[in-house]
Write a protein that holds these residues in place. Structure first.
Motif, PDB file in Angstrom:
ATOM      1  N   ALA A 122       0.818  -1.212   0.000  1.00  0.00           N
ATOM      2  CA  ALA A 122       0.000   0.000   0.000  1.00  0.00           C
ATOM      3  C   ALA A 122       0.851   1.262   0.000  1.00  0.00           C
ATOM      4  O   ALA A 122       0.375   2.335  -0.372  1.00  0.00           O
ATOM      5  CB  ALA A 122      -0.922   0.011   1.226  1.00  0.00           C
ATOM      6  N   ASP A 123       2.110   1.127   0.412  1.00  0.00           N
ATOM      7  CA  ASP A 123       2.997   2.288   0.476  1.00  0.00           C
ATOM      8  C   ASP A 123       4.442   1.818   0.307  1.00  0.00           C
ATOM      9  O   ASP A 123       4.702   0.633   0.126  1.00  0.00           O
ATOM     10  CB  ASP A 123       2.791   3.061   1.786  1.00  0.00           C
ATOM     11  N   GLY A 124       5.368   2.752   0.350  1.00  0.00           N
ATOM     12  CA  GLY A 124       6.785   2.434   0.249  1.00  0.00           C
ATOM     13  C   GLY A 124       7.265   2.321  -1.186  1.00  0.00           C
ATOM     14  O   GLY A 124       6.492   2.509  -2.130  1.00  0.00           O
ATOM     15  N   PRO A 125       8.549   2.024  -1.360  1.00  0.00           N
ATOM     16  CA  PRO A 125       9.137   1.995  -2.696  1.00  0.00           C
ATOM     17  C   PRO A 125       8.589   0.893  -3.610  1.00  0.00           C
ATOM     18  O   PRO A 125       8.717   0.979  -4.823  1.00  0.00           O
ATOM     19  CB  PRO A 125      10.632   1.798  -2.433  1.00  0.00           C
ATOM     20  N   LEU A 126       7.976  -0.128  -3.042  1.00  0.00           N
ATOM     21  CA  LEU A 126       7.402  -1.209  -3.841  1.00  0.00           C
ATOM     22  C   LEU A 126       5.883  -1.089  -3.954  1.00  0.00           C
ATOM     23  O   LEU A 126       5.202  -2.049  -4.338  1.00  0.00           O
ATOM     24  CB  LEU A 126       7.788  -2.574  -3.257  1.00  0.00           C
ATOM     25  N   GLN A 127       5.353   0.069  -3.642  1.00  0.00           N
ATOM     26  CA  GLN A 127       3.908   0.295  -3.691  1.00  0.00           C
ATOM     27  C   GLN A 127       3.343  -0.198  -5.019  1.00  0.00           C
ATOM     28  O   GLN A 127       3.870   0.080  -6.084  1.00  0.00           O
ATOM     29  CB  GLN A 127       3.593   1.774  -3.531  1.00  0.00           C
TER      30      GLN A 127
END
Length: 168
Positions: A122-127
């Motif tokens: 849902a978030d972060g660099p791998l969103q």
């Protein structure tokens, strides 16, 4: 919502994996020939869903190699490897690696698999990509085992997933 880490940094997923004993949600994913495949296409077989962010990372590639090796010895079982990679990238990897015992499927069209299984970042660099997870199903599509790997760079617990198959 579940929290996993990437190199120690916490990130959230859109939900939680299906619980053991629950019925797995059907899905429509894309095969390397661009045809559509659904869970019902594997009806009557045990299924291991090996889910990961991208085939172009070392840990993801290793999970495909490991399950490819293990799958060769499993009766009435299909290992399905799922990511949001394009089917062309998945096919290229399998061709280069001699991977023949797993089915590669892509969730690139709409990400609905990741959403319904609760494992999309849902978030972060791998969103938007899938968190590393394994879901094992019996012949009727019931969840026998699920694991969302706590640290994204770590490999799944292959032994626990395969034991769930053998105990079914």
């Amino acid at each position: 919502m579940a929290t996993v880490t990437l190199k120690g940094n916490p990130f959230n997923t859109v939900g939680n994996l299906p619980a053991n004993g629950s019925q797995a949600a059907d899905f429509t994913l894309v095969a390397n020939d661009l045809s559509s495949k659904s869970l019902s296409d594997f009806s009557g077989k045990k299924v291991v869903l090996n889910i990961f962010p991208s085939i172009d990372t070392g840990t993801c590639a290793q999970s495909v190699r490991q399950f490819n090796e293990e799958a060769a010895e499993l009766d009435n079982t299909t290992v399905i490897c799922v990511s949001r990679d394009l089917p062309f990238a998945q096919g290229r990897f399998c061709g280069a690696e001699g991977i023949e015992n797993v089915v590669m499927l892509s969730d690139f069209r709409d990400g609905s698999f990741g959403q319904s299984y609760g494992l999309t970042f849902a978030d972060g660099p791998l969103q938007g990509l899938h968190s590393r997870s394994v879901v094992v199903l019996n012949e009727n599509g019931q969840v026998l085992y699920s694991e969302q790997v706590a640290e994204t760079v770590d490999e799944p617990n292959y032994k626990a997933a395969l034991t769930a198959l053998l105990d079914a």
